[in-house]
Design an enzyme around this catalytic site. Structure first.
Site, mmCIF file in Angstrom:
data_model
loop_
_atom_site.group_PDB
_atom_site.id
_atom_site.type_symbol
_atom_site.label_atom_id
_atom_site.label_comp_id
_atom_site.label_asym_id
_atom_site.label_seq_id
_atom_site.Cartn_x
_atom_site.Cartn_y
_atom_site.Cartn_z
ATOM 1 N N PRO A 1 0.660 -1.151 0.006
ATOM 2 C CA PRO A 1 0.110 0.155 -0.146
ATOM 3 C C PRO A 1 0.861 1.387 -0.033
ATOM 4 C CG PRO A 1 -0.507 -1.284 1.766
ATOM 5 C CD PRO A 1 0.768 -2.064 1.307
ATOM 6 N N ILE B 1 -6.162 5.852 5.439
ATOM 7 C CA ILE B 1 -4.498 6.010 5.168
ATOM 8 C C ILE B 1 -4.174 5.533 4.019
ATOM 9 C CG2 ILE B 1 -2.501 4.367 6.192
ATOM 10 C CD1 ILE B 1 -4.129 6.046 8.538
ATOM 11 N N GLU B 2 -4.465 4.723 3.164
ATOM 12 C CA GLU B 2 -3.955 4.502 1.939
ATOM 13 C C GLU B 2 -3.887 5.749 1.071
ATOM 14 O OE1 GLU B 2 -2.184 1.844 0.871
ATOM 15 O OE2 GLU B 2 -2.555 0.806 2.925
ATOM 16 N N THR B 3 -4.757 6.310 0.706
ATOM 17 C CA THR B 3 -4.808 7.263 -0.253
ATOM 18 C C THR B 3 -5.660 8.642 0.091
ATOM 19 O OG1 THR B 3 -7.071 6.412 -1.398
ATOM 20 C CG2 THR B 3 -4.730 5.558 -2.058
ATOM 21 N N TYR C 1 1.654 1.076 11.213
ATOM 22 C CA TYR C 1 0.582 1.010 10.217
ATOM 23 C C TYR C 1 -0.713 0.658 10.676
ATOM 24 C CZ TYR C 1 -2.137 0.125 5.862
ATOM 25 O OH TYR C 1 -3.285 0.133 5.173
#
Length: 362
Positions: A8, A138-140, A334
């Site tokens: 990710p 969190i990813e994008t 994470y």
């Protein structure tokens, strides 16, 4: 970054997690090609294309035409390198970047806009909506930061010109390139049109191509899997991914704990890292002080350490569900950021309306 089944984008922001990756033999250093050079005339690219076509049952001419349009990107070989030696891990600083009021507010909006799909995913896979929403956040940042590299370029560069100076992952990226071309062929996508991270992760949840092939799902039944624009597919795919790795409905991700003061006992508990390996009783025997809920927990636990730079570390007692979150990215930092963002988003959500009691009949 960490080398999980997914790679990710958030992992790329926190690259020192790669220090936990398995060691691979270093390749001999070779002069890199000039920036943005085409792979069209490279014999090794053509050989790789023929191998992919044979293994995946694809038209060799189509694969070779696609690879001929790939270009080496020098910036990708720099971005994939690990941080300088001695970079300190700092959970407090990482949390401050990833879990803030603005991201939580955006998460609430995403939840409200996609309530139908989140409710369906929870009913089918048992994954709470806030966890799915937090992964996308969190990813994008809900699609704001998803990468602007051509995925074809990223995967070709890392397959054919993986930089020396770190553990060689070119084999991993060759597999991802094969999965990417297979997916593009099945979805009738132009391989040059797909954008993503410098490591080739795609869409709002930043799935690597092999994970799209293995775990992504058509959430609304339209016959296509679109993780770039279709929230139904995004939500369903993230929930399914968690479920495939053993998410247990209703199980907390972690409990409060104080680590043993004895260094030997603490080292024993930390040795399995994030893999739940100790009963609550055994952790207590080794000097850990668990909260009441943790003491009543029937399954295995892990002592998870989150370093805070020069300050004292933070600790939690992770359950099997904490471990599942780390399958998305093999980093306890994470996972904790996802969990904390999920909690903040849920806190912002208004409580459901209470039913109005009818007046008694006279």
């Amino acid at each position: 970054m960490s080398w999980s089944p997914l790679l990710p984008a958030a992992a790329l922001l926190f690259t020192w997690a790669a220090q936990a990756a398995p060691h691979r033999t270093q390749r001999a250093a070779s002069p890199p090609p000039a920036a943005a050079v085409s792979y069209a005339g490279r014999e090794d690219a053509q050989a790789l294309g023929r191998a992919i076509a044979a293994a995946q049952g694809l038209d060799p001419d189509w694969v070779l035409r696609a690879l001929a349009q790939a270009r080496f990107q020098a910036s990708i070989t720099r971005l994939v390198m690990p941080p300088p030696a001695g970079t300190a891990k700092n959970w407090s600083a990482y949390r401050a970047r990833m879990v803030d009021a603005a991201r939580a507010t955006e998460g609430l909006r995403f939840w409200q806009a996609n309530e139908r799909w989140l409710s369906q995913a929870e009913a089918r896979w048992g994954v709470p909506p806030e966890m799915v929403v937090a992964i996308v956040g969190i990813e994008t940042y809900y699609g704001r930061i998803r990468g602007n590299f051509r995925v074809l370029d990223a995967l070709a560069t890392l397959s054919l010109d993986f930089p020396s100076g770190r553990s060689d992952r070119s084999g991993f990226y060759r597999d991802e390139l094969a999965a990417f071309l297979t997916w593009c062929h099945a979805e009738q996508r132009d391989p040059t049109s797909v954008k993503g991270s410098y490591a080739g992760a795609i869409g709002l949840p930043q799935f690597m191509p092999s994970s799209i092939r293995r775990y992504a799902i058509d959430g609304d039944g339209d016959g296509h899997i679109d993780l770039e624009h279709n929230p139904a597919d995004v939500v369903s795919s993230v929930a399914r991914y968690f479920a495939e790795f053993g998410w247990e409905k209703g199980l907390p991700t972690h409990y409060g704990v104080q680590a043993p003061t004895d260094t030997s006992a603490r080292a024993t508990l930390l040795a399995p890292d994030i893999q739940p390996s100790f009963s609550a009783q055994r952790m207590t025997e080794l000097g850990a002080v668990l909260d009441e809920a943790a003491r009543a927990h029937a399954g295995p636990l892990a002592l998870v350490e989150l370093q805070n730079g020069d300050a004292a570390p933070s600790y939690v007692a992770g359950t099997r569900n904490f471990w599942v979150v780390t399958r998305y990215n093999w980093s306890s930092y994470y996972a904790m950021a996802v969990i904390d963002l999920a909690r903040e988003i849920k806190r912002l959500r208004p409580p459901p309306p209470q039913p109005v009691a009818s007046a008694p009949l006279q």
